[in-house]
Design a protein around this motif. Structure first.
Motif, PDB file in Angstrom:
ATOM      1  N   THR A  64     -53.592  14.106  41.043  1.00 49.70           N
ATOM      2  CA  THR A  64     -52.320  14.485  41.654  1.00 49.70           C
ATOM      3  C   THR A  64     -51.983  13.549  42.807  1.00 49.70           C
ATOM      4  O   THR A  64     -50.839  13.099  42.950  1.00 49.70           O
ATOM      5  CB  THR A  64     -52.381  15.935  42.163  1.00 49.70           C
ATOM      6  N   GLY A  65     -52.978  13.250  43.634  1.00 48.21           N
ATOM      7  CA  GLY A  65     -52.753  12.344  44.752  1.00 48.21           C
ATOM      8  C   GLY A  65     -52.249  10.986  44.311  1.00 48.21           C
ATOM      9  O   GLY A  65     -51.358  10.395  44.939  1.00 48.21           O
ATOM     10  N   MET A  66     -52.822  10.469  43.217  1.00 50.84           N
ATOM     11  CA  MET A  66     -52.382   9.181  42.692  1.00 50.84           C
ATOM     12  C   MET A  66     -50.964   9.276  42.131  1.00 50.84           C
ATOM     13  O   MET A  66     -50.115   8.415  42.378  1.00 50.84           O
ATOM     14  CB  MET A  66     -53.339   8.715  41.594  1.00 50.84           C
ATOM     15  N   ALA A  67     -50.703  10.330  41.354  1.00 47.33           N
ATOM     16  CA  ALA A  67     -49.403  10.466  40.697  1.00 47.33           C
ATOM     17  C   ALA A  67     -48.264  10.637  41.703  1.00 47.33           C
ATOM     18  O   ALA A  67     -47.192  10.039  41.552  1.00 47.33           O
ATOM     19  CB  ALA A  67     -49.427  11.646  39.733  1.00 47.33           C
ATOM     20  N   MET A  68     -48.487  11.455  42.728  1.00 50.08           N
ATOM     21  CA  MET A  68     -47.420  11.677  43.709  1.00 50.08           C
ATOM     22  C   MET A  68     -47.096  10.401  44.480  1.00 50.08           C
ATOM     23  O   MET A  68     -45.939  10.149  44.826  1.00 50.08           O
ATOM     24  CB  MET A  68     -47.798  12.788  44.672  1.00 50.08           C
ATOM     25  N   ARG A  69     -48.110   9.590  44.750  1.00 50.09           N
ATOM     26  CA  ARG A  69     -47.848   8.304  45.411  1.00 50.09           C
ATOM     27  C   ARG A  69     -47.061   7.376  44.489  1.00 50.09           C
ATOM     28  O   ARG A  69     -46.163   6.646  44.944  1.00 50.09           O
ATOM     29  CB  ARG A  69     -49.157   7.669  45.860  1.00 50.09           C
ATOM     30  N   ALA A  70     -47.380   7.387  43.197  1.00 56.31           N
ATOM     31  CA  ALA A  70     -46.633   6.550  42.256  1.00 56.31           C
ATOM     32  C   ALA A  70     -45.166   6.964  42.213  1.00 56.31           C
ATOM     33  O   ALA A  70     -44.265   6.110  42.139  1.00 56.31           O
ATOM     34  CB  ALA A  70     -47.261   6.646  40.867  1.00 56.31           C
ATOM     35  N   LEU A  77     -50.951  10.849  33.365  1.00 55.46           N
ATOM     36  CA  LEU A  77     -51.299   9.585  34.022  1.00 55.46           C
ATOM     37  C   LEU A  77     -52.817   9.571  34.150  1.00 55.46           C
ATOM     38  O   LEU A  77     -53.394  10.456  34.772  1.00 55.46           O
ATOM     39  CB  LEU A  77     -50.666   9.482  35.413  1.00 55.46           C
ATOM     40  N   ASN A  78     -53.443   8.556  33.582  1.00 56.74           N
ATOM     41  CA  ASN A  78     -54.903   8.526  33.614  1.00 56.74           C
ATOM     42  C   ASN A  78     -55.388   7.143  33.208  1.00 56.74           C
ATOM     43  O   ASN A  78     -54.681   6.380  32.560  1.00 56.74           O
ATOM     44  CB  ASN A  78     -55.485   9.554  32.648  1.00 56.74           C
ATOM     45  N   ALA A  79     -56.611   6.860  33.587  1.00 57.08           N
ATOM     46  CA  ALA A  79     -57.253   5.638  33.106  1.00 57.08           C
ATOM     47  C   ALA A  79     -57.458   5.746  31.601  1.00 57.08           C
ATOM     48  O   ALA A  79     -57.307   6.817  31.001  1.00 57.08           O
ATOM     49  CB  ALA A  79     -58.583   5.431  33.823  1.00 57.08           C
ATOM     50  N   ILE A  80     -57.863   4.633  30.989  1.00 56.00           N
ATOM     51  CA  ILE A  80     -58.037   4.622  29.542  1.00 56.00           C
ATOM     52  C   ILE A  80     -59.217   5.477  29.091  1.00 56.00           C
ATOM     53  O   ILE A  80     -59.405   5.684  27.888  1.00 56.00           O
ATOM     54  CB  ILE A  80     -58.208   3.185  29.019  1.00 56.00           C
ATOM     55  N   SER A  81     -59.995   6.005  30.029  1.00 52.47           N
ATOM     56  CA  SER A  81     -61.102   6.886  29.655  1.00 52.47           C
ATOM     57  C   SER A  81     -60.599   8.084  28.855  1.00 52.47           C
ATOM     58  O   SER A  81     -61.304   8.584  27.962  1.00 52.47           O
ATOM     59  CB  SER A  81     -61.847   7.356  30.901  1.00 52.47           C
ATOM     60  N   ASN A 105     -56.290  17.036  33.053  1.00 57.21           N
ATOM     61  CA  ASN A 105     -55.271  16.324  32.280  1.00 57.21           C
ATOM     62  C   ASN A 105     -55.877  15.657  31.045  1.00 57.21           C
ATOM     63  O   ASN A 105     -55.243  15.596  29.994  1.00 57.21           O
ATOM     64  CB  ASN A 105     -54.519  15.316  33.154  1.00 57.21           C
ATOM     65  N   ASN A 106     -57.124  15.170  31.162  1.00 56.25           N
ATOM     66  CA  ASN A 106     -57.790  14.592  29.997  1.00 56.25           C
ATOM     67  C   ASN A 106     -57.915  15.623  28.880  1.00 56.25           C
ATOM     68  O   ASN A 106     -57.617  15.345  27.704  1.00 56.25           O
ATOM     69  CB  ASN A 106     -59.200  14.094  30.375  1.00 56.25           C
ATOM     70  N   ALA A 108     -59.856   0.419  38.075  1.00 53.25           N
ATOM     71  CA  ALA A 108     -59.403   0.875  36.763  1.00 53.25           C
ATOM     72  C   ALA A 108     -57.900   1.131  36.806  1.00 53.25           C
ATOM     73  O   ALA A 108     -57.402   1.802  37.709  1.00 53.25           O
ATOM     74  CB  ALA A 108     -60.132   2.154  36.359  1.00 53.25           C
ATOM     75  N   ALA A 109     -57.186   0.589  35.842  1.00 59.84           N
ATOM     76  CA  ALA A 109     -55.737   0.799  35.776  1.00 59.84           C
ATOM     77  C   ALA A 109     -55.436   2.266  35.482  1.00 59.84           C
ATOM     78  O   ALA A 109     -56.262   2.998  34.935  1.00 59.84           O
ATOM     79  CB  ALA A 109     -55.131  -0.095  34.702  1.00 59.84           C
ATOM     80  N   ASP A 110     -54.233   2.693  35.847  1.00 60.75           N
ATOM     81  CA  ASP A 110     -53.810   4.081  35.668  1.00 60.75           C
ATOM     82  C   ASP A 110     -52.503   4.114  34.873  1.00 60.75           C
ATOM     83  O   ASP A 110     -51.445   4.459  35.408  1.00 60.75           O
ATOM     84  CB  ASP A 110     -53.623   4.737  37.046  1.00 60.75           C
TER      85      ASP A 110
END
Length: 394
Positions: free
Chosen positions: A152-158, A221-225, A208-209, A104-106
């Motif tokens: 958070t883990g995904m965002a900090m890596r980005a 930052l989140n998937a389209i869900s 965040n949702n 899933a894209a972010d």
């Protein structure tokens, strides 16, 4: 994405009837997956197929290699997106330890109206910070987590990738301790202190949702869900939510996938051939699954849904109808955890231990200066890599 779950369960039952077997499909919360997997491995009993939301490289010794299955998929559908190999293949052991049927894209989810009010642009990390300063004063802060959870883990890596740094290089060597990491940490400290709310320090994976849906949040930052839920529950807010590519930093534009749906077959499974056949038939029906997921489930083999990038250009239920068109570009900027190297057991453990999250949070909250936090994180990372190198998996 409940419609996707419904489709999957119906498919599983239909598949079971067609193959004269009983299929049980269990759904559990994301946070419970690691403990459930560990329990099944410990008991050497459980599900034949187990799907993680994250590449489970640390379980390579416990799973059936899927090299033959991947080769069959390649013959049928051609080359997969690079993210599949980078997430599920170990070049050290020449083993496909998992099969990721979708990712899933972010993208950036942001309030179009609020960004227009301040003349902001969510296309770059600098643009997010500059707009965020004004938006926080308006009562609409940025909502990027600084807590021990997956988003958070995904965002900090980005952020790290955008500033030209990473945990490892393409050869699996640790390279995190360099000036670019300090720059990323300094940026994140500014973002937290000048554009965010302290609520993000205690967020879980769904916070965040809810923040965006509340009307207060200016960007997450989140998937389209997140947006799909708003469309169903807050239809007046939905037209004001826009999607953008992963933000560009001074060095690069990269983002994690929000979800890596990685199936493994446990070695203790008495139904290995049936499990592989289930995955083959699942992929053969992927266009229906993609539509049921409302564009969430991007196929790892693009030819499994050859028109998926056309489908996202026009969603009659979205306002405007091309709102989801940015997803068509996601294969260009979405990478694996562990990029620019392969996903591996060390990267998986580092993610699970929230080492990167903790490093950024300490700097953002003033608990540590950037270099001190980086040195501490590097030592932990070195220890984790050594453990898995000693085990022969890296």
């Amino acid at each position: 994405m409940p419609d996707s779950d419904k489709w999957f369960d119906e498919f599983a039952q239909r598949w079971g009837q067609e193959n004269n077997v009983t299929v049980v499909s269990d759904h559990i919360n994301y946070a419970d997956i690691p403990a459930r997997a560990a329990a099944e491995v410990s008991a050497q009993s459980g599900h034949d197929l187990f799907a993680f939301g994250f590449p489970p490289a640390q379980y390579e010794p416990e799973v059936v290699p899927l090299n033959d299955l991947i080769e069959e998929f390649k013959r049928e559908y051609g080359d997969p997106y690079p993210i599949l190999e980078r997430s599920c293949y170990n070049p050290k052991t020449d083993t496909w330890f998992a099969f990721m049927d979708f990712w899933a894209a972010d993208p950036v989810n942001y309030r179009i109206d609020l960004f227009q009010q301040v003349g902001g642009n969510p296309d770059t990390w600098q643009g997010i910070l500059e707009a965020g300063r004004q938006l926080k004063q308006m009562g609409n802060p940025i909502g990027i987590g600084f807590s021990p959870e997956i988003d958070t883990g995904m965002a900090m890596r980005a952020i790290m990738w955008g500033f030209g740094t990473s945990i490892q290089d393409e050869n699996g060597e640790i390279v995190i301790n360099k000036p670019e990491t300090i720059e990323a940490l300094n940026y994140a400290r500014q973002l937290f202190q000048e554009a965010e709310t302290e609520e993000v320090l205690a967020w879980d994976a769904s916070s965040n949702n809810r923040f965006l849906a509340s009307g207060r949040g200016a960007l997450i930052l989140n998937a389209i869900s997140a947006l799909r839920t708003i469309e169903g529950t807050y239809p007046d807010l939905a037209p004001n939510i826009g999607l953008a590519k992963a933000a560009a930093g001074p060095a690069d534009r990269r983002g994690c996938a929000h979800w890596y749906n990685c199936f493994v077959i446990w070695k203790f499974s008495p139904n290995v051939d049936l499990a592989k056949q289930f995955l083959k038939d699942l992929v053969a029906n992927y266009r229906d699954k993609f539509l049921a997921s409302k564009f969430y489930d991007i196929p790892s083999f693009p030819k499994a849904v050859p028109d998926w990038q056309d489908l996202v250009q026009n969603d009659p239920n979205a306002k405007p109808t091309d709102k989801y068109a940015v997803l068509a570009t996601a294969p260009e900027w979405t990478v694996n955890v562990g990029w620019p190297g392969y996903m591996n057991a060390a990267e998986a453990e580092i993610f699970d231990l929230w080492i990167i999250n903790d490093m950024f949070t300490k700097v953002a909250t003033g608990q540590a200066e950037p270099q001190a936090a980086l040195d501490e994180a590097e030592q932990k990372i070195n220890d984790v890599f050594k453990k898995w190198r000693d085990r022969g998996l890296i």
